[in-house]
Scaffold this motif. Structure first.
Motif: not given
Length: 574
Positions: A389-394
């Motif tokens: 989720l963090t990578a996708a949101a970035t």
């Protein structure tokens, strides 16, 4: 008033360089000077590339590397940290440039610097340790993807298309390339990236980035390759410091971007300093002083036309690997870049943009630690979700939102795991000195429950459901000595459960309430219900005797002799 000023000054004095820093710089200057030279060679193409990618040009990247690099080295909290323009910061700056222009970016950097100094004064550096590892790994992966995608227009030799979203810009650049392919630019970018990646494996000590960039520049000049667009003219020196960019009327509008830049600068700088500590023995950074140094660097850099700076993980790692032992190495790196700005600007201006794109593409690839990503993905399902989720949101949103989303999801999953530890179990009554017949009769009308673990908002409603569905008995005893923590929600749920049982004619007794939980129970009125008619007891045997007396008073039990409680440990009693 005087005492407050004295405390503030004492706090500031702790953040300033001291004699110990100077002593460390004198310890092994030769190694530090060599390390600084190596880092400068590595940093030059990165500073140029990140300056171009930010939208303010290569000169802004060089000014940042020189000014911010020197100030952060002197005032920062790490002996080994190297600061300057970074890919992560570039990701944040691109939309700010598009919306507010170069003056807006410089103002944002100045405001962010002031915020970082304020964070240092508030001792906020210690909170970095609470950022979960999956958030950091996902954040790094997302940044690497964004940096790589940002280089696609220059790598393809097309003008950067309009747009704020990196995925949209990348798609438009590919479409432009398809109409008029520029294979010269592609060749330069791919060759430089391959040379860096392969060379790093074969000869890690050689700075292949500068070697590849020099070779690309010479080739473009000798072959007169017009398709290899150069950086363009660079000033022979740093500009005179100025606040001409500052528009007081825009400060309110730029507050949100400044907060985002300050948050990213703090996060990346403290993360980089922690990485440097882990690569050495005996080095430990001061997080508050690091924030102070980065704050001063970001206050000064905009005055010279520089973009916001942070600690740079890649350059810091090179610094450590080449044997740096003090901040003299980072200072040397900034000084050498300053000499290059003054003496070699005409030569630097001829570097092809595609070659710099290749440097940044290779840098993005090297940022991805496949082993760490696999370890996180295999650790737990929650860690894998947080990382993804963090990578996708970035990639889809921006870096600050990505970190916030990662922290929120990590917190929610952590609360879910803690809530699962809460248990609500029916336990048999302690027989004590009761006869078998009396114990059986008591067990028919009294039920005891033991609450283990936290009784807070994430677990409280499950407790309410289980307790209010208790079978038809006369007395319920709640053994609460093992409740580890309780919040207002847990106390309200307990109060609600007691009231519902009372309405059913069931008396509720409690035993073993800890002193730390009495305040929260009292604040919502739950303790008053339990105090009523002596329904709160220190130990479970006392509660059982009170329950027995209640049943006798109600005529449920015939008069029986009161047993003498046996001696037992406090844990057994409760």
């Amino acid at each position: 008033m005087t005492s407050q000023i004295s405390r503030v000054w004492a706090r500031i004095a702790l953040l300033l360089p001291g004699r110990a820093d100077l002593a460390e710089m004198r310890r092994d200057p030769r190694r530090d000077l060599l390390a600084g030279l190596t880092v400068a060679i590595v940093a030059l193409p990165l500073a140029l590339g990140f300056g171009v990618s930010s939208g303010l040009g290569a000169k802004a990247g060089l000014a940042t590397a020189v000014v911010a690099g020197a100030l952060a080295a002197v005032f920062g909290g790490s002996n080994l940290q190297v600061s300057g323009p970074t890919g992560a910061m570039t990701v944040v700056l691109v939309p700010i440039v598009g919306q507010y222009g170069s003056g807006g970016v410089l103002t944002v950097g100045l405001m962010a610097g002031v915020m970082l100094v304020a964070l240092a004064a508030l001792k906020a550096g210690k909170y970095m340790q609470y950022v979960p590892a999956p958030v950091v790994e996902g954040f790094t992966l997302g940044i690497a993807c964004v940096i790589g995608l940002q280089q696609i227009p220059n790598a393809l030799g097309v003008r950067k298309p309009e747009g704020d979203q990196v995925l949209v810009v990348t798609w438009r650049a590919i479409a432009e390339f398809a109409k008029a392919p520029n294979w010269t630019a592609v060749g330069f970018a791919v060759t430089v990236a391959v040379v860096m990646l392969v060379g790093a494996r074969l000869r890690p000590t050689i700075p292949f980035s500068i070697v590849a960039v020099i070779a690309a520049t010479i080739t473009a000049q000798l072959a007169h390759l017009d398709a290899a667009t150069p950086i363009g003219d660079l000033p022979s020196g740093l500009p005179v410091p100025s606040l001409a960019f500052l528009n007081p009327g825009s400060l309110g509008t730029l507050l949100a971007p400044a907060v985002a830049v300050a948050a990213l600068a703090a996060l990346e700088s403290l993360l980089s300093a922690s990485v440097a500590d882990g690569m050495t023995v005996g080095q430990k950074h001061d997080p508050d002083r690091e924030l102070f140094g980065q704050g001063l660097a970001n206050i000064a850099a905009p005055l010279f036309g520089g973009v916001p700076a942070t600690g740079a993980i890649a350059r810091t790692a090179v610094n450590v690997r080449t044997g740096a032992s003090s901040r003299l190495a980072a200072l040397t790196h900034a000084a050498i870049l300053a000499v290059i700005v003054f003496a070699a600007a005409p030569l630097v201006s001829r570097i092809p943009l595609a070659a710099l794109a290749g440097v940044l593409l290779a840098t993005a690839i090297r940022m991805v630690e496949v082993g760490s990503l696999k370890a996180m993905a295999r650790a737990t399902r929650s860690d894998a979700v947080i990382l993804t989720l963090t990578a996708a949101a970035t990639l889809a949103l921006d870096l600050v939102y990505a970190v916030i989303i990662g922290l929120v999801v990590a917190g929610a999953l952590a609360l879910r795991a803690v809530a699962k530890q809460a248990r609500f179990d029916q336990v048999p009554l302690d027989r004590g000195d009761h006869s078998a017949e009396e114990h059986a009769l008591l067990a028919e009308h009294i039920v005891a429950y033991r609450i283990d673990g936290p009784l807070f908002f994430a677990a409280a409603h499950r407790f309410l459901l289980e307790l209010t569905e208790v079978a038809d008995v006369r007395v319920v005893i709640l053994r609460m000595s093992r409740v580890s923590t309780m919040d207002a929600t847990g106390a309200l749920v307990l109060k609600d459960a007691v009231q519902k049982l009372h309405r059913r004619g069931i008396t509720v007794l409690a035993s073993g309430i800890r002193p730390g939980q009495r305040q929260v129970l009292d604040s919502v009125g739950a303790l008053d219900l339990l105090r009523c008619e002596g329904r709160e007891h220190a130990t479970t045997p006392e509660a059982i005797r009170a329950a027995r007396d209640h049943l006798e008073t109600a005529g449920v039990l015939t008069a029986l002799p009161v047993p003498t409680p046996r001696t037992s440990t406090e844990e057994a009693q409760r």
